[in-house]
Motif scaffolding. Sequence first.
Motif, PDB file in Angstrom:
ATOM      1  N   THR A   1       5.459   2.265  14.275  1.00  0.00           N
ATOM      2  CA  THR A   1       5.863   1.609  12.975  1.00  0.00           C
ATOM      3  C   THR A   1       7.080   1.994  12.601  1.00  0.00           C
ATOM      4  O   THR A   1       7.579   2.886  12.949  1.00  0.00           O
ATOM      5  CB  THR A   1       4.598   1.946  11.892  1.00  0.00           C
ATOM      6  OG1 THR A   1       4.933   3.346  11.703  1.00  0.00           O
ATOM      7  CG2 THR A   1       3.289   1.628  12.083  1.00  0.00           C
TER       8      THR A   1
ATOM      9  N   ASP B   1       3.702 -11.113  10.234  1.00  0.00           N
ATOM     10  CA  ASP B   1       4.152  -9.647  10.457  1.00  0.00           C
ATOM     11  C   ASP B   1       3.029  -8.696  10.301  1.00  0.00           C
ATOM     12  O   ASP B   1       2.205  -8.582   9.063  1.00  0.00           O
ATOM     13  CB  ASP B   1       5.262  -8.943   9.526  1.00  0.00           C
ATOM     14  CG  ASP B   1       6.656  -9.513  10.001  1.00  0.00           C
ATOM     15  OD1 ASP B   1       6.960 -10.140  11.153  1.00  0.00           O
ATOM     16  OD2 ASP B   1       7.728  -9.358   9.355  1.00  0.00           O
ATOM     17  N   ASP B   2       2.757  -7.816  10.970  1.00  0.00           N
ATOM     18  CA  ASP B   2       1.624  -6.785  11.153  1.00  0.00           C
ATOM     19  C   ASP B   2       2.061  -5.599  10.439  1.00  0.00           C
ATOM     20  O   ASP B   2       2.980  -5.205  10.676  1.00  0.00           O
ATOM     21  CB  ASP B   2       0.864  -6.483  12.238  1.00  0.00           C
ATOM     22  CG  ASP B   2       0.123  -7.385  12.960  1.00  0.00           C
ATOM     23  OD1 ASP B   2      -0.562  -8.217  12.377  1.00  0.00           O
ATOM     24  OD2 ASP B   2       0.137  -7.546  14.118  1.00  0.00           O
TER      25      ASP B   2
ATOM     26  N   GLU C   1       1.384  -2.022   7.761  1.00  0.00           N
ATOM     27  CA  GLU C   1       0.362  -0.839   7.138  1.00  0.00           C
ATOM     28  C   GLU C   1       0.988  -0.563   5.649  1.00  0.00           C
ATOM     29  O   GLU C   1       2.429  -0.291   5.643  1.00  0.00           O
ATOM     30  CB  GLU C   1       0.451   0.416   8.104  1.00  0.00           C
ATOM     31  CG  GLU C   1      -0.091   0.171   9.185  1.00  0.00           C
ATOM     32  CD  GLU C   1      -0.129   1.507  10.133  1.00  0.00           C
ATOM     33  OE1 GLU C   1       0.609   2.559   9.663  1.00  0.00           O
ATOM     34  OE2 GLU C   1      -0.649   1.431  11.145  1.00  0.00           O
TER      35      GLU C   1
ATOM     36  N   ARG D   1      -4.097  -2.051   6.412  1.00  0.00           N
ATOM     37  CA  ARG D   1      -3.619  -2.709   7.474  1.00  0.00           C
ATOM     38  C   ARG D   1      -3.740  -4.075   7.481  1.00  0.00           C
ATOM     39  O   ARG D   1      -4.898  -4.526   7.501  1.00  0.00           O
ATOM     40  CB  ARG D   1      -4.125  -1.976   8.972  1.00  0.00           C
ATOM     41  CG  ARG D   1      -3.897  -0.648   8.955  1.00  0.00           C
ATOM     42  CD  ARG D   1      -4.426  -0.147  10.199  1.00  0.00           C
ATOM     43  NE  ARG D   1      -3.878   1.442  10.541  1.00  0.00           N
ATOM     44  CZ  ARG D   1      -4.465   2.421  10.114  1.00  0.00           C
ATOM     45  NH1 ARG D   1      -5.778   2.287   9.278  1.00  0.00           N
ATOM     46  NH2 ARG D   1      -3.990   3.590  10.029  1.00  0.00           N
ATOM     47  N   GLY D   2      -2.901  -5.039   7.810  1.00  0.00           N
ATOM     48  CA  GLY D   2      -3.043  -6.493   7.723  1.00  0.00           C
ATOM     49  C   GLY D   2      -1.817  -6.848   8.111  1.00  0.00           C
ATOM     50  O   GLY D   2      -0.754  -6.459   8.647  1.00  0.00           O
ATOM     51  N   ARG D   3      -1.987  -8.603   8.165  1.00  0.00           N
ATOM     52  CA  ARG D   3      -0.808  -9.416   8.434  1.00  0.00           C
ATOM     53  C   ARG D   3      -0.584 -10.131   7.102  1.00  0.00           C
ATOM     54  O   ARG D   3      -1.056 -10.523   6.318  1.00  0.00           O
ATOM     55  CB  ARG D   3      -1.603 -10.537   9.436  1.00  0.00           C
ATOM     56  CG  ARG D   3      -0.487 -11.540   9.795  1.00  0.00           C
ATOM     57  CD  ARG D   3      -1.015 -12.176  10.999  1.00  0.00           C
ATOM     58  NE  ARG D   3      -0.899 -11.191  12.059  1.00  0.00           N
ATOM     59  CZ  ARG D   3      -1.758 -11.192  13.428  1.00  0.00           C
ATOM     60  NH1 ARG D   3      -2.460 -11.986  13.563  1.00  0.00           N
ATOM     61  NH2 ARG D   3      -1.582 -10.396  14.278  1.00  0.00           N
TER      62      ARG D   3
ATOM     63  N   ILE E   1      -1.357  -9.721   1.968  1.00  0.00           N
ATOM     64  CA  ILE E   1      -1.680  -9.436   3.321  1.00  0.00           C
ATOM     65  C   ILE E   1      -3.390  -9.947   3.385  1.00  0.00           C
ATOM     66  O   ILE E   1      -4.082 -10.029   2.518  1.00  0.00           O
ATOM     67  CB  ILE E   1      -1.608  -7.914   3.843  1.00  0.00           C
ATOM     68  CG1 ILE E   1      -2.798  -7.146   3.040  1.00  0.00           C
ATOM     69  CG2 ILE E   1      -0.189  -7.488   3.746  1.00  0.00           C
ATOM     70  CD1 ILE E   1      -2.665  -5.876   3.843  1.00  0.00           C
TER      71      ILE E   1
ATOM     72  N   GLU F   1      -6.303  -8.460   5.566  1.00  0.00           N
ATOM     73  CA  GLU F   1      -6.743  -7.084   6.144  1.00  0.00           C
ATOM     74  C   GLU F   1      -7.184  -7.194   7.526  1.00  0.00           C
ATOM     75  O   GLU F   1      -8.149  -8.547   7.532  1.00  0.00           O
ATOM     76  CB  GLU F   1      -7.620  -6.426   5.140  1.00  0.00           C
ATOM     77  CG  GLU F   1      -7.207  -5.924   3.904  1.00  0.00           C
ATOM     78  CD  GLU F   1      -7.754  -4.999   3.302  1.00  0.00           C
ATOM     79  OE1 GLU F   1      -8.143  -3.496   3.634  1.00  0.00           O
ATOM     80  OE2 GLU F   1      -8.516  -5.186   2.253  1.00  0.00           O
ATOM     81  N   HIS F   2      -6.816  -6.585   8.558  1.00  0.00           N
ATOM     82  CA  HIS F   2      -7.491  -6.480   9.474  1.00  0.00           C
ATOM     83  C   HIS F   2      -8.985  -6.224   9.524  1.00  0.00           C
ATOM     84  O   HIS F   2      -9.423  -5.354   8.587  1.00  0.00           O
ATOM     85  CB  HIS F   2      -6.926  -5.439  10.663  1.00  0.00           C
ATOM     86  CG  HIS F   2      -5.352  -5.916  11.202  1.00  0.00           C
ATOM     87  ND1 HIS F   2      -4.963  -7.190  11.123  1.00  0.00           N
ATOM     88  CD2 HIS F   2      -4.202  -5.185  11.071  1.00  0.00           C
ATOM     89  CE1 HIS F   2      -3.772  -7.221  11.487  1.00  0.00           C
ATOM     90  NE2 HIS F   2      -3.120  -6.156  11.398  1.00  0.00           N
TER      91      HIS F   2
ATOM     92  N   ARG G   1       6.073  -1.643   9.194  1.00  0.00           N
ATOM     93  CA  ARG G   1       5.903  -2.911  10.072  1.00  0.00           C
ATOM     94  C   ARG G   1       5.691  -2.392  11.592  1.00  0.00           C
ATOM     95  O   ARG G   1       6.222  -1.382  11.750  1.00  0.00           O
ATOM     96  CB  ARG G   1       7.094  -3.606  10.090  1.00  0.00           C
ATOM     97  CG  ARG G   1       6.992  -5.053  11.151  1.00  0.00           C
ATOM     98  CD  ARG G   1       8.107  -5.850  10.974  1.00  0.00           C
ATOM     99  NE  ARG G   1       9.240  -5.338  10.385  1.00  0.00           N
ATOM    100  CZ  ARG G   1      10.342  -6.175   9.940  1.00  0.00           C
ATOM    101  NH1 ARG G   1      10.006  -7.497   9.776  1.00  0.00           N
ATOM    102  NH2 ARG G   1      11.156  -5.658   9.268  1.00  0.00           N
TER     103      ARG G   1
END
Length: 72
Positions: free
Chosen positions: A7, A20-21, A23, A32-34, A47, A49-50, A67
């Motif tokens: 990261t 962009d992914d 944290e 955590r997500g996009r 975002i 979330e994953h 990122r």
Amino acid sequence: MDNQPQTVIVTDISLLSRGDDIEAHRGSICYRGRVKDTAPGLGMIWIREHGHGGRRALPADDYSIRRAAAPS
């Protein structure tokens, strides 16, 4: 061999792009997500979330934003 994604700390959220992914860390809290949207003037990031896919609004001043680095 370490399989953890690398990261990069983001200090200017205007450099983030949709997709962009990231944290977001604050103490023991980590999301955590996009990236779905940003509002640099307001200091906000939204975002997806994953995992469960929930949408979350994050005030950038309250979190350390990282990122995921592009694979080398």
